[in-house]
Design a protein around this motif. Sequence first.
Motif, PDB file in Angstrom:
ATOM      1  N   GLU A 241       0.826  -1.207   0.000  1.00  0.00           N
ATOM      2  CA  GLU A 241       0.000   0.000   0.000  1.00  0.00           C
ATOM      3  C   GLU A 241       0.860   1.256   0.000  1.00  0.00           C
ATOM      4  OE1 GLU A 241      -3.167  -0.056   2.996  1.00  0.00           O
ATOM      5  OE2 GLU A 241      -2.821  -2.211   3.148  1.00  0.00           O
ATOM      6  N   ARG A 242       1.900   1.256   0.851  1.00  0.00           N
ATOM      7  CA  ARG A 242       2.776   2.435   0.919  1.00  0.00           C
ATOM      8  C   ARG A 242       3.510   2.663  -0.396  1.00  0.00           C
ATOM      9  NH1 ARG A 242       3.639   0.741   6.395  1.00  0.00           N
ATOM     10  NH2 ARG A 242       5.414  -0.542   5.744  1.00  0.00           N
ATOM     11  N   ARG A 243       3.958   1.578  -1.036  1.00  0.00           N
ATOM     12  CA  ARG A 243       4.650   1.720  -2.319  1.00  0.00           C
ATOM     13  C   ARG A 243       3.726   2.320  -3.373  1.00  0.00           C
ATOM     14  NH1 ARG A 243       6.611  -3.510  -1.353  1.00  0.00           N
ATOM     15  NH2 ARG A 243       5.113  -4.351  -2.876  1.00  0.00           N
ATOM     16  N   THR A 244       2.488   1.883  -3.384  1.00  0.00           N
ATOM     17  CA  THR A 244       1.542   2.361  -4.399  1.00  0.00           C
ATOM     18  C   THR A 244       1.154   3.814  -4.149  1.00  0.00           C
ATOM     19  OG1 THR A 244       0.677   0.115  -4.661  1.00  0.00           O
ATOM     20  CG2 THR A 244      -0.683   1.928  -5.495  1.00  0.00           C
ATOM     21  N   ARG A 245       0.881   4.161  -2.902  1.00  0.00           N
ATOM     22  CA  ARG A 245       0.460   5.528  -2.586  1.00  0.00           C
ATOM     23  C   ARG A 245       1.653   6.483  -2.602  1.00  0.00           C
ATOM     24  NH1 ARG A 245      -1.880   5.106   2.486  1.00  0.00           N
ATOM     25  NH2 ARG A 245      -0.398   6.384   3.612  1.00  0.00           N
ATOM     26  N   GLY A 246       2.810   6.009  -2.143  1.00  0.00           N
ATOM     27  CA  GLY A 246       4.003   6.839  -2.115  1.00  0.00           C
ATOM     28  C   GLY A 246       3.766   8.134  -1.379  1.00  0.00           C
ATOM     29  N   ASP A 247       4.229   9.217  -1.974  1.00  0.00           N
ATOM     30  CA  ASP A 247       4.018  10.537  -1.370  1.00  0.00           C
ATOM     31  C   ASP A 247       2.927  11.313  -2.109  1.00  0.00           C
ATOM     32  OD1 ASP A 247       5.312  11.048  -3.727  1.00  0.00           O
ATOM     33  OD2 ASP A 247       6.996  12.132  -2.843  1.00  0.00           O
ATOM     34  N   GLN A 248       2.031  10.569  -2.782  1.00  0.00           N
ATOM     35  CA  GLN A 248       0.980  11.241  -3.547  1.00  0.00           C
ATOM     36  C   GLN A 248      -0.113  11.820  -2.656  1.00  0.00           C
ATOM     37  OE1 GLN A 248       0.068   9.083  -7.553  1.00  0.00           O
ATOM     38  NE2 GLN A 248       0.477   7.466  -6.061  1.00  0.00           N
ATOM     39  N   VAL A 249      -0.387  11.138  -1.531  1.00  0.00           N
ATOM     40  CA  VAL A 249      -1.474  11.574  -0.648  1.00  0.00           C
ATOM     41  C   VAL A 249      -1.029  11.439   0.797  1.00  0.00           C
ATOM     42  CG1 VAL A 249      -3.907  11.342  -0.039  1.00  0.00           C
ATOM     43  CG2 VAL A 249      -3.129  10.605  -2.301  1.00  0.00           C
ATOM     44  N   ASP A 250      -1.058  12.537   1.529  1.00  0.00           N
ATOM     45  CA  ASP A 250      -0.841  12.531   2.967  1.00  0.00           C
ATOM     46  C   ASP A 250      -1.970  13.299   3.633  1.00  0.00           C
ATOM     47  OD1 ASP A 250       1.613  11.083   3.377  1.00  0.00           O
ATOM     48  OD2 ASP A 250       2.660  12.757   2.424  1.00  0.00           O
ATOM     49  N   GLU A 251      -2.346  12.875   4.836  1.00  0.00           N
ATOM     50  CA  GLU A 251      -3.352  13.625   5.592  1.00  0.00           C
ATOM     51  C   GLU A 251      -2.708  14.894   6.117  1.00  0.00           C
ATOM     52  OE1 GLU A 251      -6.533  13.102   9.269  1.00  0.00           O
ATOM     53  OE2 GLU A 251      -5.740  11.331   8.250  1.00  0.00           O
ATOM     54  N   THR A 252      -3.299  16.032   5.812  1.00  0.00           N
ATOM     55  CA  THR A 252      -2.706  17.336   6.074  1.00  0.00           C
ATOM     56  C   THR A 252      -3.704  18.219   6.801  1.00  0.00           C
ATOM     57  OG1 THR A 252      -1.465  17.104   4.001  1.00  0.00           O
ATOM     58  CG2 THR A 252      -1.569  19.306   4.967  1.00  0.00           C
ATOM     59  N   ALA A 253      -3.201  19.003   7.749  1.00  0.00           N
ATOM     60  CA  ALA A 253      -4.062  19.969   8.433  1.00  0.00           C
ATOM     61  C   ALA A 253      -4.562  21.014   7.437  1.00  0.00           C
ATOM     62  CB  ALA A 253      -3.313  20.640   9.568  1.00  0.00           C
ATOM     63  N   VAL A 254      -5.783  21.455   7.630  1.00  0.00           N
ATOM     64  CA  VAL A 254      -6.378  22.499   6.783  1.00  0.00           C
ATOM     65  C   VAL A 254      -6.639  23.713   7.660  1.00  0.00           C
ATOM     66  CG1 VAL A 254      -8.344  23.139   5.351  1.00  0.00           C
ATOM     67  CG2 VAL A 254      -7.416  20.824   5.217  1.00  0.00           C
ATOM     68  N   GLY A 255      -6.029  24.839   7.298  1.00  0.00           N
ATOM     69  CA  GLY A 255      -6.171  26.041   8.115  1.00  0.00           C
ATOM     70  C   GLY A 255      -5.610  25.853   9.504  1.00  0.00           C
ATOM     71  N   GLY A 256      -4.588  24.997   9.612  1.00  0.00           N
ATOM     72  CA  GLY A 256      -3.983  24.729  10.905  1.00  0.00           C
ATOM     73  C   GLY A 256      -4.779  23.789  11.784  1.00  0.00           C
ATOM     74  N   VAL A 257      -5.879  23.215  11.249  1.00  0.00           N
ATOM     75  CA  VAL A 257      -6.753  22.349  12.038  1.00  0.00           C
ATOM     76  C   VAL A 257      -6.682  20.923  11.496  1.00  0.00           C
ATOM     77  CG1 VAL A 257      -9.123  21.927  12.793  1.00  0.00           C
ATOM     78  CG2 VAL A 257      -8.294  24.277  12.520  1.00  0.00           C
ATOM     79  N   ASP A 258      -6.378  19.965  12.370  1.00  0.00           N
ATOM     80  CA  ASP A 258      -6.377  18.562  11.976  1.00  0.00           C
ATOM     81  C   ASP A 258      -7.812  18.046  11.900  1.00  0.00           C
ATOM     82  OD1 ASP A 258      -3.587  18.200  11.811  1.00  0.00           O
ATOM     83  OD2 ASP A 258      -3.449  18.015  13.987  1.00  0.00           O
ATOM     84  N   ARG A 259      -7.991  16.968  11.151  1.00  0.00           N
ATOM     85  CA  ARG A 259      -9.301  16.308  11.090  1.00  0.00           C
ATOM     86  C   ARG A 259      -9.569  15.652  12.445  1.00  0.00           C
ATOM     87  NH1 ARG A 259     -11.106  11.078   7.867  1.00  0.00           N
ATOM     88  NH2 ARG A 259      -8.990  10.504   8.405  1.00  0.00           N
ATOM     89  N   PRO A 260     -10.682  15.971  13.133  1.00  0.00           N
ATOM     90  CA  PRO A 260     -10.899  15.460  14.482  1.00  0.00           C
ATOM     91  C   PRO A 260     -11.198  13.972  14.555  1.00  0.00           C
ATOM     92  CG  PRO A 260     -12.803  16.714  13.746  1.00  0.00           C
ATOM     93  CD  PRO A 260     -11.739  16.896  12.717  1.00  0.00           C
ATOM     94  N   GLY A 261     -11.673  13.377  13.467  1.00  0.00           N
ATOM     95  CA  GLY A 261     -12.000  11.955  13.500  1.00  0.00           C
ATOM     96  C   GLY A 261     -12.431  11.471  12.137  1.00  0.00           C
ATOM     97  N   GLY A 262     -12.452  10.142  11.982  1.00  0.00           N
ATOM     98  CA  GLY A 262     -12.813   9.526  10.716  1.00  0.00           C
ATOM     99  C   GLY A 262     -14.312   9.420  10.531  1.00  0.00           C
ATOM    100  N   SER A 263     -14.727   8.535   9.618  1.00  0.00           N
ATOM    101  CA  SER A 263     -16.127   8.469   9.208  1.00  0.00           C
ATOM    102  C   SER A 263     -17.048   8.057  10.355  1.00  0.00           C
ATOM    103  CB  SER A 263     -16.278   7.512   8.029  1.00  0.00           C
ATOM    104  OG  SER A 263     -15.799   6.221   8.357  1.00  0.00           O
ATOM    105  N   SER A 264     -16.617   7.125  11.204  1.00  0.00           N
ATOM    106  CA  SER A 264     -17.480   6.693  12.314  1.00  0.00           C
ATOM    107  C   SER A 264     -17.582   7.781  13.376  1.00  0.00           C
ATOM    108  CB  SER A 264     -16.940   5.396  12.920  1.00  0.00           C
ATOM    109  OG  SER A 264     -17.024   4.337  11.986  1.00  0.00           O
ATOM    110  N   TRP A 265     -16.480   8.465  13.645  1.00  0.00           N
ATOM    111  CA  TRP A 265     -16.510   9.613  14.561  1.00  0.00           C
ATOM    112  C   TRP A 265     -17.503  10.648  14.044  1.00  0.00           C
ATOM    113  CZ3 TRP A 265     -15.947  14.813  14.450  1.00  0.00           C
ATOM    114  CH2 TRP A 265     -15.655  15.480  15.653  1.00  0.00           C
ATOM    115  N   GLN A 266     -17.476  10.897  12.736  1.00  0.00           N
ATOM    116  CA  GLN A 266     -18.373  11.886  12.152  1.00  0.00           C
ATOM    117  C   GLN A 266     -19.829  11.448  12.249  1.00  0.00           C
ATOM    118  OE1 GLN A 266     -16.877  13.438   8.274  1.00  0.00           O
ATOM    119  NE2 GLN A 266     -14.915  12.537   8.879  1.00  0.00           N
ATOM    120  N   SER A 267     -20.098  10.144  12.147  1.00  0.00           N
ATOM    121  CA  SER A 267     -21.475   9.661  12.299  1.00  0.00           C
ATOM    122  C   SER A 267     -22.009   9.985  13.679  1.00  0.00           C
ATOM    123  CB  SER A 267     -21.528   8.150  12.050  1.00  0.00           C
ATOM    124  OG  SER A 267     -21.284   7.841  10.699  1.00  0.00           O
ATOM    125  N   LEU A 268     -21.178   9.781  14.705  1.00  0.00           N
ATOM    126  CA  LEU A 268     -21.615  10.106  16.065  1.00  0.00           C
ATOM    127  C   LEU A 268     -21.724  11.612  16.260  1.00  0.00           C
ATOM    128  CD1 LEU A 268     -19.602   7.598  18.325  1.00  0.00           C
ATOM    129  CD2 LEU A 268     -21.922   7.364  17.407  1.00  0.00           C
TER     130      LEU A 268
END
Length: 335
Positions: A241-268
């Motif tokens: 997976e890491r070889r395929t994705r490489g450095d093409q996509v990384d989770e990055t803060a937006v406006g200095g704010v990290d994503r607080p949680g994934g899809s299940s966190w967002q459902s709650l």
Amino acid sequence: MRYIIIGAGAVGGTIGGRLAESGHDVVLVARGAHLEALRRDGLRLISPHGAVTVPITAVGGPEELDLRDGDVLVLAVKTQDTAAILAAWAPRPVTGGGAAGEVLPLVCAQNAVENERMALRLFRHVYGMCVWLPALHLEPGTVVSHGAPLSGMLTLGRYPGGTDETAERIAAGLRDSMFAAPVEPDVMRWKYAKLLGNLGNAHQAICGRVPGSEPLMERLQAEGRAVLDAAGIPYTSPEEERRTRGDQVDETAVGGVDRPGGSSWQSLAKGSGSIEADYLNGEIVLLGRLHGVPTPANETVRRVAAEFAREHRPPGSMSMPTLLKLVEEEAAAHR
């Protein structure tokens, strides 16, 4: 191709927004206040690259749309909502002849591994998509994409296996729209590996992103690998997976704010009343019961996550020590 994105949340909104931004014909399917905001103002897409408002067609369901040859249905709802969505869209007539389930391609841009199997009952042309796309949707009309430099990696292939010209054309459109989009003849091998990663969604929703979660995550994944191995189900390695994705996509803060949680966190957080844990951790529990492999950690987080959703409890409102204690109690009960 016209892309009809069924479920314009974090994943669907990002995919649809990027496709529309790059000039593709896109329809977003949404509901409630989100639908009203999309119709009134368009889609506001915020990312590390800045904020844009994308004018886009939005509808509430298949009855508001004339389907036509060349449409691609992209299913981006949670697994617990899949059956009802499929039943609503499959019988819809397509201009030129036939029903949607017989003539249109359906792409399952979803977590879990049950969606494609459900879809194949009603749709002849089913494609699996392994979604690695960090995004957030909590505010009507707005999606925050945390992926950079590309917005996500969307691995695509036919279900149950193979590739074809349609998959290649969809992937080409995605590559034009800030996504990595490998086409793989065994896409489910990628989706089962993603399932292992998604086993942490429930405990993150229950406890939040807190220190000390690593032992539980290791236990959840060890149970997952054990049941997949017992069932003879292949899955990609983290190295592949890491070889395929490489450095093409990384989770990055937006406006200095990290994503607080994934899809299940967002459902709650949205108080939706349901959560995908039955099809993530619950898939491991199911396979464990079929193949005689104990899965107490996955059973515990599945059960507790379902209770949180039913009772509309806020995300992060149980401590990690409390959840770990429940796991140990479940394990002791099955010794």
